[in-house]
Enzyme design. Sequence first.
Site, PDB file in Angstrom:
ATOM      1  N   ASN A   1       0.822  -1.213   0.000  1.00 45.60           N
ATOM      2  CA  ASN A   1       0.000   0.000   0.000  1.00 45.60           C
ATOM      3  C   ASN A   1       0.856   1.264   0.000  1.00 45.60           C
ATOM      4  O   ASN A   1       0.472   2.289  -0.553  1.00 45.60           O
ATOM      5  CB  ASN A   1      -0.919   0.011   1.227  1.00 45.60           C
ATOM      6  CG  ASN A   1      -1.773   1.253   1.296  1.00 45.60           C
ATOM      7  OD1 ASN A   1      -2.622   1.465   0.436  1.00 45.60           O
ATOM      8  ND2 ASN A   1      -1.524   2.106   2.291  1.00 45.60           N
TER       9      ASN A   1
ATOM     10  N   ASP B   1       1.842   6.799   0.041  1.00 46.60           N
ATOM     11  CA  ASP B   1       0.996   5.794  -0.611  1.00 46.60           C
ATOM     12  C   ASP B   1       1.414   5.565  -2.061  1.00 46.60           C
ATOM     13  O   ASP B   1       1.695   6.517  -2.787  1.00 46.60           O
ATOM     14  CB  ASP B   1      -0.467   6.257  -0.599  1.00 46.60           C
ATOM     15  CG  ASP B   1      -1.117   5.980   0.725  1.00 46.60           C
ATOM     16  OD1 ASP B   1      -1.404   4.804   1.000  1.00 46.60           O
ATOM     17  OD2 ASP B   1      -1.322   6.940   1.497  1.00 46.60           O
TER      18      ASP B   1
ATOM     19  N   ASP C   1      -0.582  -6.512   3.597  1.00 50.00           N
ATOM     20  CA  ASP C   1      -0.846  -5.467   4.576  1.00 50.00           C
ATOM     21  C   ASP C   1      -1.786  -4.402   3.985  1.00 50.00           C
ATOM     22  O   ASP C   1      -1.643  -4.017   2.829  1.00 50.00           O
ATOM     23  CB  ASP C   1       0.491  -4.817   4.973  1.00 50.00           C
ATOM     24  CG  ASP C   1       0.314  -3.715   5.989  1.00 50.00           C
ATOM     25  OD1 ASP C   1      -0.211  -4.022   7.075  1.00 50.00           O
ATOM     26  OD2 ASP C   1       0.677  -2.560   5.697  1.00 50.00           O
TER      27      ASP C   1
ATOM     28  N   HIS D   1      -6.870  -0.649   1.458  1.00 54.90           N
ATOM     29  CA  HIS D   1      -6.541   0.764   1.236  1.00 54.90           C
ATOM     30  C   HIS D   1      -5.783   1.024  -0.061  1.00 54.90           C
ATOM     31  O   HIS D   1      -5.350   2.155  -0.295  1.00 54.90           O
ATOM     32  CB  HIS D   1      -5.710   1.282   2.419  1.00 54.90           C
ATOM     33  CG  HIS D   1      -6.451   1.228   3.720  1.00 54.90           C
ATOM     34  ND1 HIS D   1      -7.485   2.086   4.016  1.00 54.90           N
ATOM     35  CD2 HIS D   1      -6.347   0.384   4.781  1.00 54.90           C
ATOM     36  CE1 HIS D   1      -7.970   1.789   5.221  1.00 54.90           C
ATOM     37  NE2 HIS D   1      -7.298   0.758   5.698  1.00 54.90           N
TER      38      HIS D   1
ATOM     39  N   GLU E   1      -5.320  -8.356   4.660  1.00 54.65           N
ATOM     40  CA  GLU E   1      -5.858  -7.605   5.780  1.00 54.65           C
ATOM     41  C   GLU E   1      -6.938  -6.668   5.282  1.00 54.65           C
ATOM     42  O   GLU E   1      -6.636  -5.643   4.682  1.00 54.65           O
ATOM     43  CB  GLU E   1      -4.745  -6.805   6.476  1.00 54.65           C
ATOM     44  CG  GLU E   1      -5.254  -6.041   7.692  1.00 54.65           C
ATOM     45  CD  GLU E   1      -4.283  -4.947   8.162  1.00 54.65           C
ATOM     46  OE1 GLU E   1      -4.386  -4.571   9.329  1.00 54.65           O
ATOM     47  OE2 GLU E   1      -3.455  -4.464   7.371  1.00 54.65           O
TER      48      GLU E   1
END
Length: 543
Positions: free
Chosen positions: A137, A204, A234, A238, A270
Amino acid sequence: MKLRFVIKRRLLSFLMLLSFMVGAVFGCGKNNNYKKTEIVDDNYRNYYEIFVHSFYDSDGDGIGDLNGVTQKLDYLSELGINGIWLMPIMPSTTYHKYDVIDYMDIDSEYGTMDDFDNLVEECHKRGINIIIDMVMNHSSSQNEWFLEACDYLRSLEDGSQIDENVCPYAGYYNFSKEKKSDSWYQVEGTDWYYEAVFWSEMPDFNLENDNLRKEFEKISDFWIEHGIDGYRMDAAMHYEDDDQNATIEIMNWIYNYCLSKEPDFYMVSEVWANKATIAAFYKSMTPSMFNFPASGAEGTIEKAARGQINAEGLVNAMIDYQTIYSASNEDYIDAPFLTNHDQVRVANNLMSDENDLKMAAGILMTMSGSTFIYYGEEIGMKSKGSDDPNKRLPMNWSSTDTTGICDLVEGADSDVEQTFAPVDEQLIDESSLLNFYKKAIELRNSIPEIARGTISKLDDLCSGDVAGIKRTWTREDENGDFLTSSIVVIYNTSDESKEVDLSSDEYDGLKIVGYLTVDDSNIVLDNDSIIMPGQSICVLGNG
Ligand code: CA
């Protein structure tokens, strides 16, 4: 040498025959007498999550390391673990290493690539799969890609736009002249901003960028060549915060790429969200999402363990997960767990009640899919407060032998009192939480239907505090024939013993093939009924 081997082998088979006969006549002394037919080698596994920093220190510098993990593989193997998840191991600026500087190396605090290769080899010798945390991410702000992109932005003349042909790295991240929200930060010395949702030093990624995708394909080649069996992704939900479909596509792309290189590749993501959102991400057709609704203090497992929901509520929740997740991906592998490195430990949540902790372990180990144990859970280790370092305390191996015990990570308190004994003491205590975990994992490993069987509710066995389910497992053998087998699992989540009537024709011929009782008492089948002690789980099958 050869002769000795033959004699030894004959002696061994004689002993095995003898023990089988004794077992058949007198019944096994152990609480699990299921006939072990096959070791199933698939992605339904019992994983153990390791924060390397706090696990075992092999060289005395106070920091846990990869060689330390290797030295403890026998401990894990004897516990019944057949998969490990290593939290991030790549070079990083922080103790937790979720900000990656270089995706194709090992952080020097943890060791070297040779140490990693050795760990993989020793894992595979023991039938343990190894998955690594893949932080896709965001990177570290000290990652070469980000540093070069920022240098490039500083070199741009006023008013000119980014040209990815000049600096491809400028396309790897989200840059804008506009500060779009509080999670956008200024690139020093420019009027450009970058997106960093979790922390200013974790910019990001823009995973829509083809060049960046090629980097992650190269990175995946690298780790697959080094023998990994999968990724823990992970912060997967997002990837594109405002676009769920785009995120789903990214998950699908990286999984399919890895699968094309390694046909048994496993991936667990996740998605810290409710079950409807998790179900949406299962549309990525990637194998596993952590089952957050089952985890933590307010999750189904802990609630059932402390009697806040009854057995029937528990099996209803299990069926609910199955219905909603399988609707998105019928090949999904659920990934239940009690807690992880971001959560207050289960021993705190359950007020260090040993029986409740055993029941939580028993419920977890009879759930569908791949289970995950966070290091130290098996000995009831506690955390303190809500700060992350106190959820990641050094593994409590011994109070007398300090060999390998790690120092506290930055920010952790030294005064966290542990209620339960360390590993060395629990290992020699038959009724310890650790030995209960061993029994529960052995039950799961020896009865493949537990992890893999489709659940249906047995209404005649459900009466609130007691609830029964049938698990039916269908698989294809090497000749292409379909084999189906089923078992019955009954839960008593109350503190009182309950009689369960099994006289219905449906249960004809079933035997007890295993059980878990928090007080180590026995469960026997007598005249078509069983007495289940308070907080117990019983498994019936054809044996
Ligand atoms: Ca060390």
